[in-house]
Design a protein around this motif. Sequence first.
Motif, PDB file in Angstrom:
ATOM      1  N   GLY A   1       0.761  -1.245   0.000  1.00 50.16           N
ATOM      2  CA  GLY A   1       0.000   0.000   0.000  1.00 50.16           C
ATOM      3  C   GLY A   1       0.787   1.288   0.000  1.00 50.16           C
ATOM      4  O   GLY A   1       0.201   2.362   0.056  1.00 50.16           O
ATOM      5  N   MET A   2       2.096   1.207  -0.082  1.00 47.13           N
ATOM      6  CA  MET A   2       2.872   2.440  -0.114  1.00 47.13           C
ATOM      7  C   MET A   2       2.955   2.929  -1.558  1.00 47.13           C
ATOM      8  O   MET A   2       2.892   2.147  -2.498  1.00 47.13           O
ATOM      9  CB  MET A   2       4.252   2.215   0.491  1.00 47.13           C
ATOM     10  N   VAL A   3       3.085   4.237  -1.691  1.00 45.73           N
ATOM     11  CA  VAL A   3       3.066   4.873  -3.004  1.00 45.73           C
ATOM     12  C   VAL A   3       4.391   5.584  -3.238  1.00 45.73           C
ATOM     13  O   VAL A   3       4.855   6.346  -2.383  1.00 45.73           O
ATOM     14  CB  VAL A   3       1.896   5.884  -3.082  1.00 45.73           C
ATOM     15  N   HIS A   4       4.999   5.332  -4.400  1.00 49.32           N
ATOM     16  CA  HIS A   4       6.235   6.016  -4.771  1.00 49.32           C
ATOM     17  C   HIS A   4       5.928   7.494  -4.916  1.00 49.32           C
ATOM     18  O   HIS A   4       5.028   7.877  -5.656  1.00 49.32           O
ATOM     19  CB  HIS A   4       6.761   5.422  -6.081  1.00 49.32           C
ATOM     20  N   ASP A   5       6.645   8.322  -4.191  1.00 47.95           N
ATOM     21  CA  ASP A   5       6.422   9.762  -4.204  1.00 47.95           C
ATOM     22  C   ASP A   5       7.261  10.381  -5.321  1.00 47.95           C
ATOM     23  O   ASP A   5       8.482  10.333  -5.292  1.00 47.95           O
ATOM     24  CB  ASP A   5       6.815  10.351  -2.847  1.00 47.95           C
ATOM     25  N   LEU A   6       6.584  10.946  -6.287  1.00 45.23           N
ATOM     26  CA  LEU A   6       7.269  11.538  -7.436  1.00 45.23           C
ATOM     27  C   LEU A   6       7.360  13.052  -7.354  1.00 45.23           C
ATOM     28  O   LEU A   6       7.698  13.709  -8.332  1.00 45.23           O
ATOM     29  CB  LEU A   6       6.564  11.125  -8.735  1.00 45.23           C
ATOM     30  N   SER A   7       7.073  13.634  -6.177  1.00 50.74           N
ATOM     31  CA  SER A   7       7.121  15.092  -6.041  1.00 50.74           C
ATOM     32  C   SER A   7       8.557  15.587  -6.157  1.00 50.74           C
ATOM     33  O   SER A   7       9.514  14.832  -5.995  1.00 50.74           O
ATOM     34  CB  SER A   7       6.523  15.519  -4.702  1.00 50.74           C
ATOM     35  N   ASP A   8       8.707  16.872  -6.415  1.00 58.10           N
ATOM     36  CA  ASP A   8      10.034  17.464  -6.596  1.00 58.10           C
ATOM     37  C   ASP A   8      10.945  17.206  -5.404  1.00 58.10           C
ATOM     38  O   ASP A   8      12.120  16.923  -5.560  1.00 58.10           O
ATOM     39  CB  ASP A   8       9.926  18.973  -6.837  1.00 58.10           C
TER      40      ASP A   8
ATOM     41  N   GLU B   1      15.735  12.393  -5.616  1.00 61.40           N
ATOM     42  CA  GLU B   1      17.146  12.298  -5.271  1.00 61.40           C
ATOM     43  C   GLU B   1      17.665  11.063  -5.969  1.00 61.40           C
ATOM     44  O   GLU B   1      16.982  10.055  -6.041  1.00 61.40           O
ATOM     45  CB  GLU B   1      17.334  12.131  -3.766  1.00 61.40           C
ATOM     46  N   GLN B   2      18.887  11.109  -6.461  1.00 62.84           N
ATOM     47  CA  GLN B   2      19.436   9.974  -7.195  1.00 62.84           C
ATOM     48  C   GLN B   2      19.635   8.747  -6.320  1.00 62.84           C
ATOM     49  O   GLN B   2      19.484   7.631  -6.772  1.00 62.84           O
ATOM     50  CB  GLN B   2      20.763  10.356  -7.827  1.00 62.84           C
ATOM     51  N   ASP B   3      19.991   8.950  -5.042  1.00 59.10           N
ATOM     52  CA  ASP B   3      20.333   7.807  -4.203  1.00 59.10           C
ATOM     53  C   ASP B   3      19.179   7.336  -3.323  1.00 59.10           C
ATOM     54  O   ASP B   3      19.358   6.486  -2.476  1.00 59.10           O
ATOM     55  CB  ASP B   3      21.548   8.136  -3.333  1.00 59.10           C
ATOM     56  N   ARG B   4      17.978   7.874  -3.523  1.00 58.13           N
ATOM     57  CA  ARG B   4      16.841   7.487  -2.690  1.00 58.13           C
ATOM     58  C   ARG B   4      15.556   7.450  -3.515  1.00 58.13           C
ATOM     59  O   ARG B   4      15.340   8.304  -4.366  1.00 58.13           O
ATOM     60  CB  ARG B   4      16.617   8.497  -1.559  1.00 58.13           C
ATOM     61  N   ALA B   5      14.739   6.468  -3.229  1.00 57.53           N
ATOM     62  CA  ALA B   5      13.379   6.436  -3.767  1.00 57.53           C
ATOM     63  C   ALA B   5      12.479   6.603  -2.551  1.00 57.53           C
ATOM     64  O   ALA B   5      12.603   5.863  -1.574  1.00 57.53           O
ATOM     65  CB  ALA B   5      13.098   5.110  -4.457  1.00 57.53           C
ATOM     66  N   ARG B   6      11.611   7.594  -2.570  1.00 53.64           N
ATOM     67  CA  ARG B   6      10.758   7.879  -1.418  1.00 53.64           C
ATOM     68  C   ARG B   6       9.367   7.284  -1.625  1.00 53.64           C
ATOM     69  O   ARG B   6       8.825   7.309  -2.719  1.00 53.64           O
ATOM     70  CB  ARG B   6      10.645   9.376  -1.199  1.00 53.64           C
ATOM     71  N   TYR B   7       8.814   6.783  -0.526  1.00 53.88           N
ATOM     72  CA  TYR B   7       7.473   6.202  -0.516  1.00 53.88           C
ATOM     73  C   TYR B   7       6.676   6.819   0.607  1.00 53.88           C
ATOM     74  O   TYR B   7       7.239   7.220   1.630  1.00 53.88           O
ATOM     75  CB  TYR B   7       7.541   4.681  -0.316  1.00 53.88           C
ATOM     76  N   VAL B   8       5.372   6.903   0.408  1.00 57.23           N
ATOM     77  CA  VAL B   8       4.474   7.430   1.436  1.00 57.23           C
ATOM     78  C   VAL B   8       3.333   6.456   1.682  1.00 57.23           C
ATOM     79  O   VAL B   8       2.954   5.684   0.804  1.00 57.23           O
ATOM     80  CB  VAL B   8       3.906   8.818   1.056  1.00 57.23           C
ATOM     81  N   PHE B   9       2.795   6.514   2.900  1.00 58.98           N
ATOM     82  CA  PHE B   9       1.632   5.722   3.273  1.00 58.98           C
ATOM     83  C   PHE B   9       0.821   6.545   4.260  1.00 58.98           C
ATOM     84  O   PHE B   9       1.379   7.088   5.197  1.00 58.98           O
ATOM     85  CB  PHE B   9       2.049   4.418   3.950  1.00 58.98           C
ATOM     86  N   PRO B  10      -0.468   6.702   4.161  1.00 61.13           N
ATOM     87  CA  PRO B  10      -1.318   6.268   3.050  1.00 61.13           C
ATOM     88  C   PRO B  10      -1.252   7.262   1.898  1.00 61.13           C
ATOM     89  O   PRO B  10      -0.495   8.219   1.950  1.00 61.13           O
ATOM     90  CB  PRO B  10      -2.707   6.239   3.673  1.00 61.13           C
ATOM     91  N   ARG B  11      -2.096   7.035   0.909  1.00 56.65           N
ATOM     92  CA  ARG B  11      -2.055   7.842  -0.308  1.00 56.65           C
ATOM     93  C   ARG B  11      -2.222   9.336  -0.056  1.00 56.65           C
ATOM     94  O   ARG B  11      -1.678  10.134  -0.770  1.00 56.65           O
ATOM     95  CB  ARG B  11      -3.111   7.356  -1.302  1.00 56.65           C
ATOM     96  N   GLY B  12      -2.965   9.713   0.962  1.00 59.15           N
ATOM     97  CA  GLY B  12      -3.204  11.130   1.228  1.00 59.15           C
ATOM     98  C   GLY B  12      -2.083  11.825   1.964  1.00 59.15           C
ATOM     99  O   GLY B  12      -2.114  13.023   2.168  1.00 59.15           O
TER     100      GLY B  12
END
Length: 156
Positions: free
Chosen positions: A123-130, A134-145
């Motif tokens: 249920g986590m969502v890849h955060d594509l915001s500005d 970062e090149q060395d990190r992929a950020r995820y958020v939970f929940p969608r809101g």
Amino acid sequence: PMKLRPYAPADQAVLADLWFASWTSIGLESPVVTRAELAARVPRELAGRWNVTVAEVDGRMVGFLALALTEHRLDQLFILPAAKGSGIGRALLGVAKQQMPNGFWLATHPDNSRARAFYERHGMVHDLSDCAMEQDRARYVFPRGFHIGQDTKNGF
């Protein structure tokens, strides 16, 4: 059966060993960190911001979850390589969802495809915001809101 429990000071060396073993099992071309660096970081993080839950099977630590509650961040979730795929990560992620019911975020190495697939399955969502680019990190958020900039001290 698996048992979840709070971290105890006697866990420090085992936690650092597990963390390093899990990191090196990811398959990155060059290690991101050394065992010595992780061993030095554990007491610093515990003193400063971590709330740690340990997973055990037959009295042996097989995983851990480190939360930075004031940052609404799942800071670390690592499973012993031999124990991956056995539900330990799901149980520990459940602790994060329970302790931070209004949402949280995490960052993982972009090449850690197994972890990224795990987070997305749960249920986590890849955060594509500005702020997440970062090149060395992929950020995820939970929940969608929930968005990274929301209620975090670090201004992410």
